[in-house]
Design a protein around this motif. Structure first.
Motif, PDB file in Angstrom:
ATOM      1  N   SER A  88       4.994  50.328  26.398  1.00 29.27           N
ATOM      2  CA  SER A  88       6.034  51.171  26.993  1.00 29.27           C
ATOM      3  C   SER A  88       5.639  51.642  28.387  1.00 29.27           C
ATOM      4  CB  SER A  88       6.306  52.387  26.106  1.00 29.27           C
ATOM      5  OG  SER A  88       6.877  52.009  24.873  1.00 29.27           O
ATOM      6  N   VAL A  89       4.391  52.087  28.520  1.00 26.29           N
ATOM      7  CA  VAL A  89       3.891  52.525  29.832  1.00 26.29           C
ATOM      8  C   VAL A  89       3.968  51.378  30.838  1.00 26.29           C
ATOM      9  CG1 VAL A  89       1.864  53.322  31.106  1.00 26.29           C
ATOM     10  CG2 VAL A  89       2.389  54.308  28.873  1.00 26.29           C
ATOM     11  N   SER A  90       3.574  50.177  30.410  1.00 20.46           N
ATOM     12  CA  SER A  90       3.571  49.018  31.303  1.00 20.46           C
ATOM     13  C   SER A  90       4.978  48.638  31.742  1.00 20.46           C
ATOM     14  CB  SER A  90       2.901  47.830  30.607  1.00 20.46           C
ATOM     15  OG  SER A  90       1.540  48.104  30.354  1.00 20.46           O
ATOM     16  N   VAL A  91       5.932  48.715  30.828  1.00 23.86           N
ATOM     17  CA  VAL A  91       7.325  48.422  31.181  1.00 23.86           C
ATOM     18  C   VAL A  91       7.790  49.374  32.277  1.00 23.86           C
ATOM     19  CG1 VAL A  91       9.710  48.409  30.379  1.00 23.86           C
ATOM     20  CG2 VAL A  91       7.927  47.464  28.926  1.00 23.86           C
ATOM     21  N   GLY A  92       7.536  50.667  32.084  1.00 21.94           N
ATOM     22  CA  GLY A  92       7.960  51.660  33.061  1.00 21.94           C
ATOM     23  C   GLY A  92       7.316  51.458  34.425  1.00 21.94           C
ATOM     24  N   ILE A  93       6.021  51.170  34.433  1.00 17.32           N
ATOM     25  CA  ILE A  93       5.297  51.017  35.694  1.00 17.32           C
ATOM     26  C   ILE A  93       5.746  49.772  36.441  1.00 17.32           C
ATOM     27  CG2 ILE A  93       3.033  50.515  36.707  1.00 17.32           C
ATOM     28  CD1 ILE A  93       1.844  52.433  34.646  1.00 17.32           C
ATOM     29  N   VAL A  94       5.836  48.636  35.744  1.00 17.81           N
ATOM     30  CA  VAL A  94       6.161  47.392  36.439  1.00 17.81           C
ATOM     31  C   VAL A  94       7.576  47.428  37.008  1.00 17.81           C
ATOM     32  CG1 VAL A  94       7.066  46.043  34.472  1.00 17.81           C
ATOM     33  CG2 VAL A  94       5.815  44.885  36.308  1.00 17.81           C
ATOM     34  N   ILE A  95       8.529  47.987  36.274  1.00 14.91           N
ATOM     35  CA  ILE A  95       9.895  48.080  36.786  1.00 14.91           C
ATOM     36  C   ILE A  95       9.979  49.092  37.939  1.00 14.91           C
ATOM     37  CG2 ILE A  95      12.283  48.763  36.260  1.00 14.91           C
ATOM     38  CD1 ILE A  95      11.577  46.063  35.126  1.00 14.91           C
ATOM     39  N   SER A  96       9.278  50.213  37.810  1.00 17.81           N
ATOM     40  CA  SER A  96       9.317  51.226  38.869  1.00 17.81           C
ATOM     41  C   SER A  96       8.676  50.724  40.160  1.00 17.81           C
ATOM     42  CB  SER A  96       8.621  52.508  38.413  1.00 17.81           C
ATOM     43  OG  SER A  96       7.217  52.322  38.283  1.00 17.81           O
ATOM     44  N   MET A  97       7.665  49.861  40.042  1.00 18.36           N
ATOM     45  CA  MET A  97       7.050  49.294  41.243  1.00 18.36           C
ATOM     46  C   MET A  97       8.067  48.506  42.067  1.00 18.36           C
ATOM     47  SD  MET A  97       3.827  50.047  41.684  1.00 18.36           S
ATOM     48  CE  MET A  97       4.053  51.695  41.024  1.00 18.36           C
ATOM     49  N   PHE A  98       8.965  47.831  41.380  1.00 19.63           N
ATOM     50  CA  PHE A  98      10.036  47.110  42.074  1.00 19.63           C
ATOM     51  C   PHE A  98      11.123  48.066  42.573  1.00 19.63           C
ATOM     52  CE2 PHE A  98       8.606  43.566  39.202  1.00 19.63           C
ATOM     53  CZ  PHE A  98       8.231  42.680  40.197  1.00 19.63           C
ATOM     54  N   VAL A  99      11.628  48.862  41.657  1.00 22.20           N
ATOM     55  CA  VAL A  99      12.832  49.652  41.923  1.00 22.20           C
ATOM     56  C   VAL A  99      12.556  50.877  42.798  1.00 22.20           C
ATOM     57  CG1 VAL A  99      14.646  51.028  40.831  1.00 22.20           C
ATOM     58  CG2 VAL A  99      13.933  48.858  39.802  1.00 22.20           C
ATOM     59  N   TRP A 100      11.487  51.596  42.527  1.00 19.35           N
ATOM     60  CA  TRP A 100      11.179  52.812  43.273  1.00 19.35           C
ATOM     61  C   TRP A 100      10.352  52.559  44.527  1.00 19.35           C
ATOM     62  CZ3 TRP A 100       9.284  56.418  38.696  1.00 19.35           C
ATOM     63  CH2 TRP A 100      10.374  56.707  37.873  1.00 19.35           C
ATOM     64  N   HIS A 101       9.376  51.640  44.419  1.00 19.90           N
ATOM     65  CA  HIS A 101       8.387  51.493  45.497  1.00 19.90           C
ATOM     66  C   HIS A 101       8.501  50.187  46.271  1.00 19.90           C
ATOM     67  CE1 HIS A 101       6.600  55.064  43.743  1.00 19.90           C
ATOM     68  NE2 HIS A 101       6.477  54.443  42.572  1.00 19.90           N
ATOM     69  N   GLN A 102       9.444  49.323  45.899  1.00 27.06           N
ATOM     70  CA  GLN A 102       9.743  48.094  46.638  1.00 27.06           C
ATOM     71  C   GLN A 102       8.510  47.189  46.805  1.00 27.06           C
ATOM     72  OE1 GLN A 102      11.724  50.582  49.871  1.00 27.06           O
ATOM     73  NE2 GLN A 102      13.100  48.818  49.832  1.00 27.06           N
ATOM     74  N   GLN A 103       7.733  47.063  45.737  1.00 28.63           N
ATOM     75  CA  GLN A 103       6.531  46.240  45.767  1.00 28.63           C
ATOM     76  C   GLN A 103       6.849  44.801  45.329  1.00 28.63           C
ATOM     77  OE1 GLN A 103       3.601  47.303  46.968  1.00 28.63           O
ATOM     78  NE2 GLN A 103       4.579  49.270  47.408  1.00 28.63           N
ATOM     79  N   ASN A 104       5.927  43.896  45.622  1.00 28.46           N
ATOM     80  CA  ASN A 104       6.129  42.506  45.211  1.00 28.46           C
ATOM     81  C   ASN A 104       5.649  42.292  43.772  1.00 28.46           C
ATOM     82  OD1 ASN A 104       3.259  42.039  45.240  1.00 28.46           O
ATOM     83  ND2 ASN A 104       3.368  41.718  47.455  1.00 28.46           N
ATOM     84  N   THR A 105       5.850  41.085  43.269  1.00 32.16           N
ATOM     85  CA  THR A 105       5.542  40.782  41.864  1.00 32.16           C
ATOM     86  C   THR A 105       4.061  40.985  41.549  1.00 32.16           C
ATOM     87  OG1 THR A 105       7.343  39.171  41.786  1.00 32.16           O
ATOM     88  CG2 THR A 105       5.639  38.988  40.089  1.00 32.16           C
ATOM     89  N   PHE A 106       3.182  40.521  42.439  1.00 32.94           N
ATOM     90  CA  PHE A 106       1.748  40.628  42.201  1.00 32.94           C
ATOM     91  C   PHE A 106       1.313  42.078  42.080  1.00 32.94           C
ATOM     92  CE2 PHE A 106      -2.551  41.195  43.931  1.00 32.94           C
ATOM     93  CZ  PHE A 106      -3.274  40.415  43.040  1.00 32.94           C
ATOM     94  N   VAL A 107       1.742  42.919  42.991  1.00 37.56           N
ATOM     95  CA  VAL A 107       1.357  44.341  42.976  1.00 37.56           C
ATOM     96  C   VAL A 107       1.912  45.039  41.738  1.00 37.56           C
ATOM     97  CG1 VAL A 107       1.607  46.560  44.167  1.00 37.56           C
ATOM     98  CG2 VAL A 107       1.147  44.486  45.484  1.00 37.56           C
ATOM     99  N   ALA A 108       3.156  44.732  41.386  1.00 36.26           N
ATOM    100  CA  ALA A 108       3.792  45.367  40.227  1.00 36.26           C
ATOM    101  C   ALA A 108       3.034  45.052  38.940  1.00 36.26           C
ATOM    102  CB  ALA A 108       5.246  44.910  40.109  1.00 36.26           C
ATOM    103  N   ILE A 109       2.685  43.782  38.750  1.00 40.70           N
ATOM    104  CA  ILE A 109       1.957  43.370  37.539  1.00 40.70           C
ATOM    105  C   ILE A 109       0.542  43.944  37.545  1.00 40.70           C
ATOM    106  CG2 ILE A 109       0.978  41.389  36.307  1.00 40.70           C
ATOM    107  CD1 ILE A 109       3.458  39.799  37.140  1.00 40.70           C
ATOM    108  N   LEU A 110      -0.117  43.908  38.698  1.00 40.32           N
ATOM    109  CA  LEU A 110      -1.478  44.427  38.810  1.00 40.32           C
ATOM    110  C   LEU A 110      -1.521  45.922  38.503  1.00 40.32           C
ATOM    111  CD1 LEU A 110      -4.433  43.849  39.537  1.00 40.32           C
ATOM    112  CD2 LEU A 110      -3.859  44.382  41.927  1.00 40.32           C
TER     113      LEU A 110
END
Length: 330
Positions: A84-106
């Motif tokens: 659950s934590v990982s789902v929230g973080i990876v989606i927020s990296m895209f939606v809130w912080h405009q990060q790329n795929t590598f950064v979001a997954i990392l």
């Protein structure tokens, strides 16, 4: 003469139970496939087989993490919350912080490693029983997930607390991970890698030795604490990977999305203990445990069984698997 007959009868009974223990799961899968194929013409089709494999992919990956914790005699109830934590973080990296795929997954994997280390430290160093500790962290990590998302769903174009629309979008590359065939390929790749690691490397064999007799492993020179810590960290990593795949599949971070996968992951990993009569946690067994659960769910849906009755069936299957496992240990 009478005594010889009794002995022969007892031996026959033992052989029957031994057969059921080793091949009961495979037999159950075959019987279920036959039954559901007769009950519905749509069950045994190429499209439905793909649907079943896709449906079990996330469960299998999360259950693989739990399987690794079982190899050292541990148990990790926090895997659903870590997902659950990982789902929230990876989606927020895209939606809130405009990060790329590598950064979001990392970012998601890094947080998962920290959560796994917390579990490991409290269990290995503070010596809190694993089931009690991971039960506690299950609620803590669930609370972290809810707090991070502020109890709301994270998605593209969501309204932020300041009234503005979320600026980021989820990348096209990330969206492919949750689609066929990639979601199925990832599942099989992880199962094969973990199977090779546990079966054919000294590290995997050490983990099995620790799970069999921790004190004997310690006396033989194995760094028991290091391998137990590694097991809980790997458990968190695979739970995180399962969460990342879930995020890619649904493209949103719903409220506590990993919770429904905990029971299925527990069932799959424990069913796997009896596969082939191994009596130990293993990746291939966990995969077949997940397949059994997936076939049950898919078949019951086709037969219009209400969704709220699914947990009854899952619970019965888990109870059956535990019965086989612990009957064998007697």
């Amino acid at each position: 003469m009478e005594q010889a007959t009794v002995t022969k009868s007892a031996k026959k009974k033992f052989n029957v139970m031994d057969f059921i223990y080793k091949y009961g799961t495979f037999l159950t899968i075959v019987l279920l496939v036959i039954y559901f194929s007769i009950a519905s013409d749509s069950f045994f089709t190429k499209d439905n087989v793909v649907t079943i494999l896709r449906s079990i992919s996330i469960v299998t990956v999360i259950a693989i993490g739990m399987t690794i914790s079982l190899t050292v005699g541990g148990f990790d109830l926090s895997v659903g919350s870590v997902a659950s934590v990982s789902v929230g973080i990876v989606i927020s990296m895209f939606v809130w912080h405009q990060q790329n795929t590598f950064v979001a997954i990392l970012a998601a994997l890094t947080v998962a490693i920290v959560l796994g280390l917390i579990n490991a430290f409290m269990i290995v160093k503070v010596k809190i029983p694993d089931m009690l500790m991971t039960l506690a962290t299950m609620f803590v990590y669930q609370g972290i997930s809810l707090t991070y998302s502020k109890g709301a769903m994270i998605s593209e174009k969501m309204i932020m607390p300041n009234g503005q629309t979320a600026p980021g979008t989820i990348s096209g590359l990330f969206s492919k991970f949750g689609k066929v065939p990639w979601i199925i390929i990832i599942m099989f790749a992880i199962v094969i890698i973990v199977h090779i690691f546990l079966t054919y490397t000294k590290h995997g064999r050490y983990m099995y030795i620790i799970g069999g007799n921790m004190e004997a492993a310690r006396l033989s020179g194995i760094n028991v604490d290091r391998y137990r810590i590694m097991a809980y960290v790997l458990s968190a990593i695979f739970a995180s990977i399962g969460g990342i795949i879930l995020a890619s599949r649904v493209m949103t971070a719903e409220v506590n999305p990993g919770a429904p996968y905990l029971m299925d992951a527990v069932a799959a990993s424990y069913i796997g203990l009896s596969i082939g009569g191994s009596g130990k946690a293993n990746a291939i067994g966990t995969l077949f445990g997940a397949i059994l659960i997936g076939i049950l769910q898919n078949g019951l849906v086709m037969m219009s069984v209400p969704y709220y009755a699914m947990d009854i069936v899952k619970g019965i299957v888990l109870a059956f698997a535990l019965t086989l496992t612990y009957y064998r240990k007697k």
